[in-house]
Motif scaffolding. Structure first.
Motif, PDB file in Angstrom:
ATOM      1  N   ALA A  64       0.838  -1.199   0.000  1.00 50.91           N
ATOM      2  CA  ALA A  64       0.000   0.000   0.000  1.00 50.91           C
ATOM      3  C   ALA A  64       0.871   1.246   0.000  1.00 50.91           C
ATOM      4  O   ALA A  64       0.571   2.241  -0.685  1.00 50.91           O
ATOM      5  CB  ALA A  64      -0.936  -0.007   1.201  1.00 50.91           C
ATOM      6  N   LEU A  65       1.984   1.197   0.731  1.00 49.54           N
ATOM      7  CA  LEU A  65       2.902   2.331   0.742  1.00 49.54           C
ATOM      8  C   LEU A  65       3.571   2.494  -0.622  1.00 49.54           C
ATOM      9  O   LEU A  65       3.726   3.621  -1.121  1.00 49.54           O
ATOM     10  CB  LEU A  65       3.956   2.129   1.831  1.00 49.54           C
ATOM     11  CG  LEU A  65       4.990   3.240   1.986  1.00 49.54           C
ATOM     12  CD1 LEU A  65       4.326   4.555   2.367  1.00 49.54           C
ATOM     13  CD2 LEU A  65       6.032   2.860   3.033  1.00 49.54           C
ATOM     14  N   GLN A  66       3.980   1.388  -1.248  1.00 45.87           N
ATOM     15  CA  GLN A  66       4.571   1.485  -2.583  1.00 45.87           C
ATOM     16  C   GLN A  66       3.564   2.050  -3.585  1.00 45.87           C
ATOM     17  O   GLN A  66       3.940   2.819  -4.481  1.00 45.87           O
ATOM     18  CB  GLN A  66       5.052   0.103  -3.037  1.00 45.87           C
ATOM     19  CG  GLN A  66       6.310  -0.371  -2.336  1.00 45.87           C
ATOM     20  CD  GLN A  66       6.801  -1.702  -2.864  1.00 45.87           C
ATOM     21  OE1 GLN A  66       6.017  -2.529  -3.340  1.00 45.87           O
ATOM     22  NE2 GLN A  66       8.111  -1.938  -2.781  1.00 45.87           N
ATOM     23  N   THR A  67       2.298   1.691  -3.430  1.00 45.73           N
ATOM     24  CA  THR A  67       1.270   2.253  -4.313  1.00 45.73           C
ATOM     25  C   THR A  67       1.170   3.749  -4.122  1.00 45.73           C
ATOM     26  O   THR A  67       1.086   4.513  -5.103  1.00 45.73           O
ATOM     27  CB  THR A  67      -0.081   1.570  -4.013  1.00 45.73           C
ATOM     28  OG1 THR A  67       0.040   0.165  -4.199  1.00 45.73           O
ATOM     29  CG2 THR A  67      -1.164   2.106  -4.926  1.00 45.73           C
ATOM     30  N   ALA A  68       1.166   4.196  -2.865  1.00 44.12           N
ATOM     31  CA  ALA A  68       1.109   5.635  -2.603  1.00 44.12           C
ATOM     32  C   ALA A  68       2.366   6.337  -3.123  1.00 44.12           C
ATOM     33  O   ALA A  68       2.289   7.442  -3.679  1.00 44.12           O
ATOM     34  CB  ALA A  68       0.952   5.877  -1.104  1.00 44.12           C
ATOM     35  N   GLU A  69       3.532   5.704  -2.972  1.00 42.52           N
ATOM     36  CA  GLU A  69       4.777   6.305  -3.470  1.00 42.52           C
ATOM     37  C   GLU A  69       4.749   6.401  -5.000  1.00 42.52           C
ATOM     38  O   GLU A  69       5.247   7.382  -5.572  1.00 42.52           O
ATOM     39  CB  GLU A  69       5.968   5.470  -3.014  1.00 42.52           C
ATOM     40  CG  GLU A  69       6.237   5.564  -1.518  1.00 42.52           C
ATOM     41  CD  GLU A  69       7.189   4.494  -1.022  1.00 42.52           C
ATOM     42  OE1 GLU A  69       7.632   4.581   0.134  1.00 42.52           O
ATOM     43  OE2 GLU A  69       7.507   3.560  -1.800  1.00 42.52           O
ATOM     44  N   ALA A  70       4.170   5.391  -5.659  1.00 43.70           N
ATOM     45  CA  ALA A  70       4.061   5.449  -7.116  1.00 43.70           C
ATOM     46  C   ALA A  70       3.125   6.577  -7.548  1.00 43.70           C
ATOM     47  O   ALA A  70       3.401   7.295  -8.514  1.00 43.70           O
ATOM     48  CB  ALA A  70       3.563   4.109  -7.648  1.00 43.70           C
ATOM     49  N   LEU A 113      -5.338  -0.055  -3.390  1.00 45.74           N
ATOM     50  CA  LEU A 113      -6.071   1.190  -3.658  1.00 45.74           C
ATOM     51  C   LEU A 113      -7.285   1.314  -2.746  1.00 45.74           C
ATOM     52  O   LEU A 113      -7.614   2.412  -2.270  1.00 45.74           O
ATOM     53  CB  LEU A 113      -6.512   1.232  -5.124  1.00 45.74           C
ATOM     54  CG  LEU A 113      -5.605   1.982  -6.089  1.00 45.74           C
ATOM     55  CD1 LEU A 113      -6.193   1.959  -7.491  1.00 45.74           C
ATOM     56  CD2 LEU A 113      -5.378   3.424  -5.637  1.00 45.74           C
ATOM     57  N   ALA A 114      -7.968   0.199  -2.503  1.00 46.15           N
ATOM     58  CA  ALA A 114      -9.128   0.235  -1.609  1.00 46.15           C
ATOM     59  C   ALA A 114      -8.707   0.674  -0.208  1.00 46.15           C
ATOM     60  O   ALA A 114      -9.420   1.445   0.449  1.00 46.15           O
ATOM     61  CB  ALA A 114      -9.797  -1.138  -1.567  1.00 46.15           C
ATOM     62  N   THR A 115      -7.543   0.194   0.249  1.00 48.34           N
ATOM     63  CA  THR A 115      -7.043   0.606   1.560  1.00 48.34           C
ATOM     64  C   THR A 115      -6.752   2.101   1.591  1.00 48.34           C
ATOM     65  O   THR A 115      -7.124   2.805   2.542  1.00 48.34           O
ATOM     66  CB  THR A 115      -5.765  -0.179   1.908  1.00 48.34           C
ATOM     67  OG1 THR A 115      -6.072  -1.567   1.974  1.00 48.34           O
ATOM     68  CG2 THR A 115      -5.176   0.278   3.226  1.00 48.34           C
ATOM     69  N   LEU A 116      -6.100   2.602   0.545  1.00 50.68           N
ATOM     70  CA  LEU A 116      -5.774   4.026   0.498  1.00 50.68           C
ATOM     71  C   LEU A 116      -7.035   4.882   0.401  1.00 50.68           C
ATOM     72  O   LEU A 116      -7.108   5.960   0.991  1.00 50.68           O
ATOM     73  CB  LEU A 116      -4.856   4.306  -0.697  1.00 50.68           C
ATOM     74  CG  LEU A 116      -3.468   3.656  -0.626  1.00 50.68           C
ATOM     75  CD1 LEU A 116      -2.715   3.852  -1.928  1.00 50.68           C
ATOM     76  CD2 LEU A 116      -2.664   4.231   0.537  1.00 50.68           C
ATOM     77  N   GLU A 118     -10.058   3.961   1.537  1.00 50.33           N
ATOM     78  CA  GLU A 118     -10.763   3.864   2.818  1.00 50.33           C
ATOM     79  C   GLU A 118     -10.182   4.838   3.832  1.00 50.33           C
ATOM     80  O   GLU A 118     -10.908   5.443   4.620  1.00 50.33           O
ATOM     81  CB  GLU A 118     -10.663   2.435   3.350  1.00 50.33           C
ATOM     82  CG  GLU A 118     -11.331   2.250   4.711  1.00 50.33           C
ATOM     83  CD  GLU A 118     -11.070   0.893   5.320  1.00 50.33           C
ATOM     84  OE1 GLU A 118     -11.524   0.654   6.439  1.00 50.33           O
ATOM     85  OE2 GLU A 118     -10.402   0.075   4.662  1.00 50.33           O
ATOM     86  N   GLN A 119      -8.867   5.021   3.810  1.00 48.89           N
ATOM     87  CA  GLN A 119      -8.216   5.913   4.760  1.00 48.89           C
ATOM     88  C   GLN A 119      -8.124   7.347   4.249  1.00 48.89           C
ATOM     89  O   GLN A 119      -7.431   8.175   4.840  1.00 48.89           O
ATOM     90  CB  GLN A 119      -6.826   5.386   5.103  1.00 48.89           C
ATOM     91  CG  GLN A 119      -6.857   4.002   5.721  1.00 48.89           C
ATOM     92  CD  GLN A 119      -5.583   3.658   6.445  1.00 48.89           C
ATOM     93  OE1 GLN A 119      -4.870   4.534   6.927  1.00 48.89           O
ATOM     94  NE2 GLN A 119      -5.273   2.383   6.542  1.00 48.89           N
ATOM     95  N   ALA A 120      -8.827   7.646   3.148  1.00 49.37           N
ATOM     96  CA  ALA A 120      -8.892   9.008   2.597  1.00 49.37           C
ATOM     97  C   ALA A 120      -7.514   9.547   2.228  1.00 49.37           C
ATOM     98  O   ALA A 120      -7.279  10.755   2.289  1.00 49.37           O
ATOM     99  CB  ALA A 120      -9.590   9.957   3.572  1.00 49.37           C
ATOM    100  N   LEU A 121      -6.602   8.661   1.832  1.00 51.65           N
ATOM    101  CA  LEU A 121      -5.304   9.095   1.325  1.00 51.65           C
ATOM    102  C   LEU A 121      -5.335   9.224  -0.195  1.00 51.65           C
ATOM    103  O   LEU A 121      -4.519   9.947  -0.772  1.00 51.65           O
ATOM    104  CB  LEU A 121      -4.214   8.105   1.744  1.00 51.65           C
ATOM    105  CG  LEU A 121      -3.963   8.008   3.246  1.00 51.65           C
ATOM    106  CD1 LEU A 121      -2.991   6.871   3.551  1.00 51.65           C
ATOM    107  CD2 LEU A 121      -3.425   9.328   3.790  1.00 51.65           C
ATOM    108  N   VAL A 122      -6.248   8.519  -0.818  1.00 51.68           N
ATOM    109  CA  VAL A 122      -6.458   8.591  -2.264  1.00 51.68           C
ATOM    110  C   VAL A 122      -7.944   8.799  -2.501  1.00 51.68           C
ATOM    111  O   VAL A 122      -8.777   8.225  -1.796  1.00 51.68           O
ATOM    112  CB  VAL A 122      -5.971   7.300  -2.965  1.00 51.68           C
ATOM    113  CG1 VAL A 122      -6.430   7.263  -4.417  1.00 51.68           C
ATOM    114  CG2 VAL A 122      -4.450   7.204  -2.898  1.00 51.68           C
ATOM    115  N   TRP A 123      -8.280   9.622  -3.486  1.00 50.90           N
ATOM    116  CA  TRP A 123      -9.675   9.823  -3.829  1.00 50.90           C
ATOM    117  C   TRP A 123      -9.778  10.008  -5.342  1.00 50.90           C
ATOM    118  O   TRP A 123      -8.774  10.161  -6.037  1.00 50.90           O
ATOM    119  CB  TRP A 123     -10.273  11.028  -3.102  1.00 50.90           C
ATOM    120  CG  TRP A 123      -9.571  12.348  -3.358  1.00 50.90           C
ATOM    121  CD1 TRP A 123      -8.443  12.794  -2.751  1.00 50.90           C
ATOM    122  CD2 TRP A 123      -9.953  13.356  -4.294  1.00 50.90           C
ATOM    123  NE1 TRP A 123      -8.077  14.022  -3.233  1.00 50.90           N
ATOM    124  CE2 TRP A 123      -9.008  14.390  -4.200  1.00 50.90           C
ATOM    125  CE3 TRP A 123     -11.002  13.480  -5.207  1.00 50.90           C
ATOM    126  CZ2 TRP A 123      -9.083  15.545  -4.971  1.00 50.90           C
ATOM    127  CZ3 TRP A 123     -11.078  14.625  -5.982  1.00 50.90           C
ATOM    128  CH2 TRP A 123     -10.119  15.642  -5.853  1.00 50.90           C
TER     129      TRP A 123
END
Length: 820
Positions: A64-70, A113-116, A118-123
């Motif tokens: 999930a962190l690598q997805t956010a970093e990408a 992506l669903a995790t990100l 859910e935590q409102a880090l990605v929309w």
């Protein structure tokens, strides 16, 4: 049928969520509930603050962190396919292993992506994925904070401030036509670096040494130092924009070029699948349970022995708090364990509420009243008490002996041992144990790899310790679990599984049959020893510990009888006949004659000399004994003088005089002012009632279902109040959606509008100032208007409330589509 408008902001994305989704966000990020946001806009703002985003990012697993970093290095917004390409590459690297990783990434990305989300880090929709701005700032590459991806800035970021002439020179050297402005020049260079075909053609013309330079920078760090006169390979790269200047001596590989060299991958090794915890050994589950039970009994004995050692008042407290190194060494020697293990037992007794400070002027550690209650429990219940105190404890005994951020030593029972991550790591380690088949001991290295994958950013601590604190906590957990009997021979025991899944009663029921039954007898030996072939019943053990000294411990405890130990029993008020009867009643072997002689000999001499307070005096009916003492050169320091034929006086303290004469081979007894023998028993010193130390929470507690439901209703109601469409006010000013201005009407207009709403059952929008002077907007449905008060259902608070009319600043009706 109309189409749904894509959200343009995080607030709009949150507003479009269902109640369950909002509750999931608040459950995953409980800090957003402190206090409950007034509406969705405030929730979105709070979810975007740096402190909250950092906390949320720290709880992401590695993929999930690598997805956010990408996403942080992707265009904003980014389509799903672009994100997938950054994680898998562009497909030009062949190989079965790459295909397997790509398939795993493709399968795991929706969940990440669903995790990100859910935590409102990605929309945003899949076609327009957006990383929250604060998260992008945290994860995007910068010279001060290099990205874990190893990528550098984009061409546009690296060329900001570069002269237009220099940009045109780079274009010409790269084989591109000149442009009329810097913006188009940057766009042309970016397009070149992102075009696989043209970029490959450009690199085909590069010197071999230049390609070697790129190989060193491609996976990061992307920065390098250059001299004022760079080598030809570096100059070739710089002339074509493949190295862009950051300062006079530093250059950077632009992101677009690095991604081409990496075949489009943001990370060298994507990790979409958690590492498997491997088995180090397969053992018989019953053997594991027996080994754990044996260690559990040892834990009970050790804690009891420690607190018995401090029964009459333990060591003094350091000025800065905690136990001194000398006292810890003394406890370790008494328990016959290493100092780190002694620190664990001391901290465990403290966490269980069995040990605390006494609060006296000469403050010391001592057992608490809860210790006596603990002793009265069955062995299995005493163990569950210790285990349930250990699981949530935030104090970390493994830190004892280390240093804090200021270089000060960390002491047992000291104030700086709390680490809020400890309970979560402890429970997670045991949960990974529980996922393995019964009797399986995990491999510690694979266990640590799994923990690092689950929380890759949770290694550091505020005290400036090692960046891998989480791994150290895990290793300490392995050792402490074995000491406590949670595990046996490296595998999780059945009683520990029951404790984690079903509670204390289930664990105690499984442990009870495995613990040895207390014995009511010993085996007396001719060499003045007694052997206890197992644990003794408590009254027998306590009596025997007064009459004899423990010589060795283990599966069988060996007690040795000495003149000093027999005298100790006589000092406690026992007579020789009592001791003979006690031994005869509790020995499976006949009482040896040497032991009987020892008891009779010590009893015959015991109390022959009497010592009282003058400063001190010695009294004896046999004048010859007093003459012998006076003639002994060892008594010179006692400064004895004869007051009467049967009485000697001394300026020494009575206690000191008592010990000195015992060292000279006599058996004196202390007496009271009335001439009676003083019976001396070890006094039990107890603290006032104390509560166990409260664990230091890692953050706000996870809210329960009731609180989540109420919070979601309150946020929805507040959002309704903040976003309703109001009709024009009586003064003609149109109410605007999301306006922060309070409505303003006269008292007469307010009363008339509220009364009309009560009669028609409609809702109105009001401005209200409470008794503390805080102003707010509310949507209410008036029910009754009388006595200067309005009783109404408050949609904002989702409850019926009473409002003072004179505190209502104004009122406005809602638009027709907001009624009902």
């Amino acid at each position: 049928m109309g189409t749904t408008t894509p959200p343009r902001t995080l607030a709009e994305a949150l507003r479009a969520r269902g109640d369950e989704s909002l509750a999931g966000l608040l459950r995953a990020r409980p800090d957003l509930l402190n206090p409950v946001p007034n509406d969705i806009t405030q929730l979105a703002t709070r979810a975007s603050t740096r402190a909250s985003v950092v906390r949320a990012v720290e709880h992401l697993d590695r993929f999930a962190l690598q997805t956010a970093e990408a996403l942080a290095v992707a265009p904003d917004p980014a389509p799903y396919d672009t994100l997938l390409s950054l994680l898998t590459g562009d497909g030009l690297d062949d190989g079965e292993q790459c295909d397997d990783v790509g398939a795993a990434v493709t399968a795991a990305l929706p969940g990440a992506l669903a995790t990100l989300r859910e935590q409102a880090l990605v929309w945003g929709e899949d076609e327009r994925l957006r990383l929250v701005r604060t998260a992008r700032e945290l994860l995007a590459p910068s010279p001060q904070h290099p990205s874990p991806t190893g990528l550098g800035p984009t061409v546009a970021e690296a060329t900001a401030g570069m002269s237009p002439g220099r940009l045109q020179e780079i274009l010409v050297a790269s084989g591109l036509p000149a442009t009329h402005d810097p913006v188009s020049a940057v766009a042309a260079l970016s397009a070149l670096f992102t075009d696989r075909t043209r970029m490959a053609q450009l690199l085909d013309t590069a010197p071999v040494e230049a390609l070697s330079v790129l190989d060193r920078l491609v996976w990061g760090p992307p920065y390098g130092e250059v001299t004022p006169n760079p080598t030809p390979p570096v100059k070739w790269l710089r002339d074509r924009g493949l190295l862009l200047p950051v300062s006079t001596r530093t250059v950077v590989l632009p992101r677009e070029a690095a991604l081409h060299l990496r075949a489009g991958r943001a990370h060298r090794v994507p990790e979409p699948v958690p590492p498997v915890v491997a088995a180090a050994a397969e053992r018989d589950p019953q053997a594991v349970d027996r080994a754990a039970a044996g260690q559990a009994f040892t834990a009970l004995s050790t804690v009891e022995e420690l607190l018995k050692l401090w029964n009459g008042g333990g060591p003094a407290i350091l000025r800065a708090g905690g136990l001194s190194v000398r006292e810890l060494k003394r406890a370790a020697a008494a328990l016959e364990v290493a100092e780190p293990i002694a620190a664990f037992w001391v901290e465990l007794a403290y966490a269980a509420g069995l040990l605390a400070t006494d609060g006296e002027s000469d403050e010391r550690y001592a057992p608490t009243p809860a210790y006596d209650e603990w002793l009265d429990l069955s062995a299995q219940d005493r163990w569950t008490h210790l285990a349930t105190a250990w699981l949530p404890a935030t104090r970390v005994p493994g830190l004892v002996g280390g240093q804090d951020a200021k270089g000060r030593a960390l002491s047992a029972l000291g104030p700086e041992l709390d680490r809020s991550a400890a309970p979560e790591v402890r429970r997670r380690v045991l949960a990974l144990f529980a996922e393995l088949p019964p009797g399986t001991a995990p491999d510690p290295e694979t266990l640590l790899r799994r923990l690092r994958w689950e929380r890759p950013l949770r290694g550091s601590s505020p005290s400036g310790e090692s960046t891998d604190l989480r791994s150290r906590l895990a290793l300490w957990t392995l050792n402490e679990a074995e000491l406590l009997g949670i595990t046996g021979r490296g595998a999780l025991s059945s009683q520990a599984r029951a404790l984690l899944d079903e509670g204390e009663d289930a664990a105690a029921a499984l442990l009870a049959p495995l613990l040895p039954e207390p014995l009511d007898h010993v085996l007396l030996q001719a060499d003045l020893t007694a052997v206890a072939p197992g644990p003794l019943e408590r009254p027998l053990a306590e009596a025997l510990s007064v009459l004899a000294d423990v010589e060795s411990k283990g599966g069988a405890t060996v007690y040795r009888f000495t003149p000093g130990s027999v005298r100790r029993a006589l000092d406690a008020g026992q007579a020789a006949a009592d001791l003979h009867a006690f031994l005869a009643a509790h020995s499976r072997t006949p009482v040896p004659q040497p032991l009987s002689y020892l008891i009779d000999d010590v009893a015959r001499r015991h109390g022959h000399l009497r010592i009282g307070a003058a400063s001190a005096y010695v009294r004896c009916d046999d004048e010859a004994v007093l003459n012998e003492i006076l003639a002994d050169r060892r008594s010179t320091g006692l400064r004895l003088r004869r007051l009467a034929p049967t009485v000697l006086a001394s300026q020494a303290d009575p206690g000191y005089l008592l010990e000195a004469l015992r060292e000279m081979g006599y058996a004196p007894a202390a007496e009271s002012a009335e001439g009676d023998v003083l019976i001396t028993r070890a006094g039990a010193r107890r603290t006032p009632p104390r509560t166990p130390p409260t664990p230091v929470p890692e953050g706000p507690p996870v809210p329960d279902t009731t609180l989540l439901g109420a919070a979601v209703r309150a946020i929805r109601a507040g959002d309704t109040a903040a976003t309703v469409v109001r009709k024009k006010s009586p003064e003609g000013a149109a109410g605007a959606r999301t306006s922060d201005a309070l409505p303003r009407t006269t008292s007469a207009e307010t009363l008339a509008t509220v009364q009309a709403a009560a009669m028609t059952g409609s809702a109105v929008w009001i401005g209200y100032v409470n008794a503390e002077g805080a102003a707010s907007q509310r949507v209410i449905a008036p029910v009754r208007v009388e006595g200067g008060f309005v009783t109404a259902y408050d949609h904002t608070a989702d409850e019926v409330r009473t409002f003072a009319l004179h505190r209502i600043t104004g009122v406005a009706e809602l638009a027709e589509d907001e009624q009902g």
